[in-house]
Structure formats: C-alpha cells, structure tokens
Scaffold this active site. Structure first.
Site, PDB file in Angstrom:
ATOM      1  N   GLY A   7       0.616  -1.076  -0.099  1.00  0.00           N
ATOM      2  CA  GLY A   7      -0.010  -0.021  -0.035  1.00  0.00           C
ATOM      3  C   GLY A   7       0.680   1.468   0.082  1.00  0.00           C
ATOM      4  O   GLY A   7       0.202   2.462   0.576  1.00  0.00           O
ATOM      5  N   SER A   8       2.024   1.305  -0.577  1.00  0.00           N
ATOM      6  CA  SER A   8       2.866   2.552  -0.530  1.00  0.00           C
ATOM      7  C   SER A   8       2.417   3.432  -1.347  1.00  0.00           C
ATOM      8  O   SER A   8       2.561   4.647  -1.068  1.00  0.00           O
ATOM      9  CB  SER A   8       4.289   2.167  -0.712  1.00  0.00           C
ATOM     10  OG  SER A   8       4.517   1.675  -2.128  1.00  0.00           O
ATOM     11  N   MET A  85      -4.002  -7.045  -7.212  1.00  0.00           N
ATOM     12  CA  MET A  85      -3.401  -8.539  -7.980  1.00  0.00           C
ATOM     13  C   MET A  85      -4.471  -9.318  -8.313  1.00  0.00           C
ATOM     14  O   MET A  85      -4.252 -10.520  -8.518  1.00  0.00           O
ATOM     15  CB  MET A  85      -2.570  -9.251  -6.928  1.00  0.00           C
ATOM     16  CG  MET A  85      -1.281  -8.609  -6.181  1.00  0.00           C
ATOM     17  SD  MET A  85      -0.379  -7.809  -7.300  1.00  0.00           S
ATOM     18  CE  MET A  85       0.425  -9.235  -8.013  1.00  0.00           C
ATOM     19  N   ARG A  86      -5.664  -8.814  -8.953  1.00  0.00           N
ATOM     20  CA  ARG A  86      -6.787  -9.463  -9.593  1.00  0.00           C
ATOM     21  C   ARG A  86      -6.809  -9.080 -10.751  1.00  0.00           C
ATOM     22  O   ARG A  86      -6.765  -7.849 -11.305  1.00  0.00           O
ATOM     23  CB  ARG A  86      -8.021  -9.536  -8.956  1.00  0.00           C
ATOM     24  CG  ARG A  86      -7.879  -9.830  -7.296  1.00  0.00           C
ATOM     25  CD  ARG A  86      -9.204  -9.922  -6.859  1.00  0.00           C
ATOM     26  NE  ARG A  86      -9.914 -11.011  -7.102  1.00  0.00           N
ATOM     27  CZ  ARG A  86      -9.923 -12.203  -6.776  1.00  0.00           C
ATOM     28  NH1 ARG A  86      -8.631 -12.626  -5.944  1.00  0.00           N
ATOM     29  NH2 ARG A  86     -10.692 -13.159  -7.430  1.00  0.00           N
ATOM     30  N   ASN A 102      -3.912   2.569 -13.430  1.00  0.00           N
ATOM     31  CA  ASN A 102      -3.288   1.893 -12.823  1.00  0.00           C
ATOM     32  C   ASN A 102      -2.022   2.178 -12.943  1.00  0.00           C
ATOM     33  O   ASN A 102      -1.455   3.101 -13.746  1.00  0.00           O
ATOM     34  CB  ASN A 102      -3.276   0.423 -13.612  1.00  0.00           C
ATOM     35  CG  ASN A 102      -2.385  -0.824 -12.890  1.00  0.00           C
ATOM     36  OD1 ASN A 102      -2.410  -0.853 -11.779  1.00  0.00           O
ATOM     37  ND2 ASN A 102      -1.674  -1.577 -13.733  1.00  0.00           N
ATOM     38  N   HIS A 104       2.089   0.929 -13.069  1.00  0.00           N
ATOM     39  CA  HIS A 104       3.173  -0.230 -13.454  1.00  0.00           C
ATOM     40  C   HIS A 104       4.411   0.118 -13.383  1.00  0.00           C
ATOM     41  O   HIS A 104       4.870   1.038 -13.941  1.00  0.00           O
ATOM     42  CB  HIS A 104       2.716  -0.667 -14.954  1.00  0.00           C
ATOM     43  CG  HIS A 104       3.325  -2.049 -15.146  1.00  0.00           C
ATOM     44  ND1 HIS A 104       2.918  -3.350 -14.720  1.00  0.00           N
ATOM     45  CD2 HIS A 104       4.498  -2.315 -15.826  1.00  0.00           C
ATOM     46  CE1 HIS A 104       3.878  -4.329 -15.001  1.00  0.00           C
ATOM     47  NE2 HIS A 104       4.629  -3.796 -15.616  1.00  0.00           N
ATOM     48  N   GLU A 169       6.933   6.087  -8.691  1.00  0.00           N
ATOM     49  CA  GLU A 169       5.629   5.986  -8.747  1.00  0.00           C
ATOM     50  C   GLU A 169       4.843   6.673  -7.629  1.00  0.00           C
ATOM     51  O   GLU A 169       3.844   7.239  -8.128  1.00  0.00           O
ATOM     52  CB  GLU A 169       5.341   4.385  -7.980  1.00  0.00           C
ATOM     53  CG  GLU A 169       5.966   3.326  -9.190  1.00  0.00           C
ATOM     54  CD  GLU A 169       5.616   1.970  -8.727  1.00  0.00           C
ATOM     55  OE1 GLU A 169       4.666   1.759  -8.052  1.00  0.00           O
ATOM     56  OE2 GLU A 169       6.647   0.980  -9.091  1.00  0.00           O
TER      57      GLU A 169
END
Ligand code: GRF
Length: 198
Positions: A7-8, A85-86, A102, A104, A169
C-alpha cells in the site's frame, strides 16, 4: 482505491489528498486480502477500509459484482489500482471505462505483467521506470497518462531497482490523479493529451 498488498502508492495518494495536492476526497480503500498492509494505512488516515474477500463469494463474477457495488454506492468518480493483484473482467473495465487508472513499474509497453523490474534487469535495459495508464481489457495495455524514467545501475539488484522506481511511482501517481481531478486528461484513441490549466 483498490490494493492487495503493502500500500505504499495508496499512502502516497492519501498524503497527496490530505495536503490538498489532489483536489478530491478519497472515498475508500478496497482490498481483496485481509492481511493487506494497505488496510492499516487506510485506518491511520481515517479512510474507510473494506476487505472484500474472494473466498467469501461464489466465483470471481460474484466477488467483482460486490466490488463494483461498493464503489458505486460510494459514488466514486475514479478508481485507482495500486498493486491490486486480481485480473479484472471486461465487464468491470467497461463499467469504469475512462475512469480506471493503474500504476505499473516499467516503461510500458516494455515488461508488462508480473515482476517487471526483474524482467528489465534480465533484459539488460539501461533505463527503467514507471507508468500510470488507463486500464483497458488487456494486461497493462491501456493508454499511457504519465511515465517517469530511472537509470539502471550495472550492479542493481531487483530490490534496489524496485525502490528507485517506487520513488517515481509515488510522484507520478498522485500527479496523474490530480490531472484527472482537474479534468485535464483528454483521451484520443491510444494517446492521452494533458490539457493546460486555464
Ligand atoms: C507497485 O510497484 C506497483 O507499480 C505495482 O505493484 C506495486 C504495489 O506496491 N502495480 P504498493 O502496494 O503500492 O507499495
């Protein structure tokens, strides 16, 4: 926000909302794992934290339907994935089309999927990075909103590279959400134009 782990990125976004950098409210954190570190972060920031566990549902469709319902009930305008992760179904992506982001840890389209930093090291690239993108039905294939590059050192380990990418990120994800909240993201096919402020 949807997250499955540490959760960072979620924390960086929560801080950016608290500081006023992102002109929006963070409606809720939804996780699919009861042991996700993101849950404690949400509570520490006073953000509603929901664990919607796939094991409590009859199949992925029923699980996803509950996630969609939870988000819709809260009237969310943007859904952000951060280490969720789904795999999302086409129906989910369609439901939130144009408002699903998202992050990445690679310069897409290089190294989609799992272990992007490991893939980058194995390939031998000299520059790695991070990408915020809109989500479409593919794996890490949607239109790119923001990217940041980081150098790859000759003796880099996967962990060291991941950490250097993560710092970027934490910078570009809040930035992309801010742009979305300000209505400055214009999608033209695969290309995303960032509108200047008025
Ligand atoms: C990040 O590296 C993100 O790019 C990837 O999953 C990781 C999540 O990390 N999608 P965290 O849970 O935000 O710390």
């Amino acid at each position: 926000m949807l997250a499955s782990g540490r959760g960072s990125n979620f924390q960086a976004i929560a801080r950016a909302v608290e500081s006023g950098f992102i002109p929006a409210t963070l409606a809720a954190l939804v996780t699919d794992r009861a042991d996700a570190g993101a849950l404690a972060i949400a509570r520490a920031h006073g953000i509603e934290a929901l664990c919607i566990d796939p094991h409590d549902h009859w199949g992925p469709e029923a699980h996803e339907a509950q996630v969609i319902a939870a988000l819709d009930e809260r009237g969310v305008e943007l859904v952000c994935l951060a280490g969720y992760m789904r795999l999302l179904s086409g129906a989910f992506v369609k439901h939130f089309e144009g408002r699903l982001l998202n992050i990445h840890p690679s310069l897409l389209p290089a190294f989609p999927g799992l272990h992007a930093q490991r893939q980058a090291l194995r390939y031998g690239v000299k520059v790695a990075g991070a990408t915020v993108h809109l989500v479409d039905e593919g794996v890490d294939t949607g239109p790119v909103v923001l990217q940041a590059a980081v150098p790859v050192g000759e003796d880099d380990t996967e962990e060291a590279l991941a950490e250097r990418i993560l710092a970027e990120e934490h910078r570009i994800y809040p930035e992309a959400i801010r742009l979305f909240a300000e209505g400055r993201i214009v999608v033209e096919g695969r290309r995303v134009r960032i509108r200047e402020t008025a």
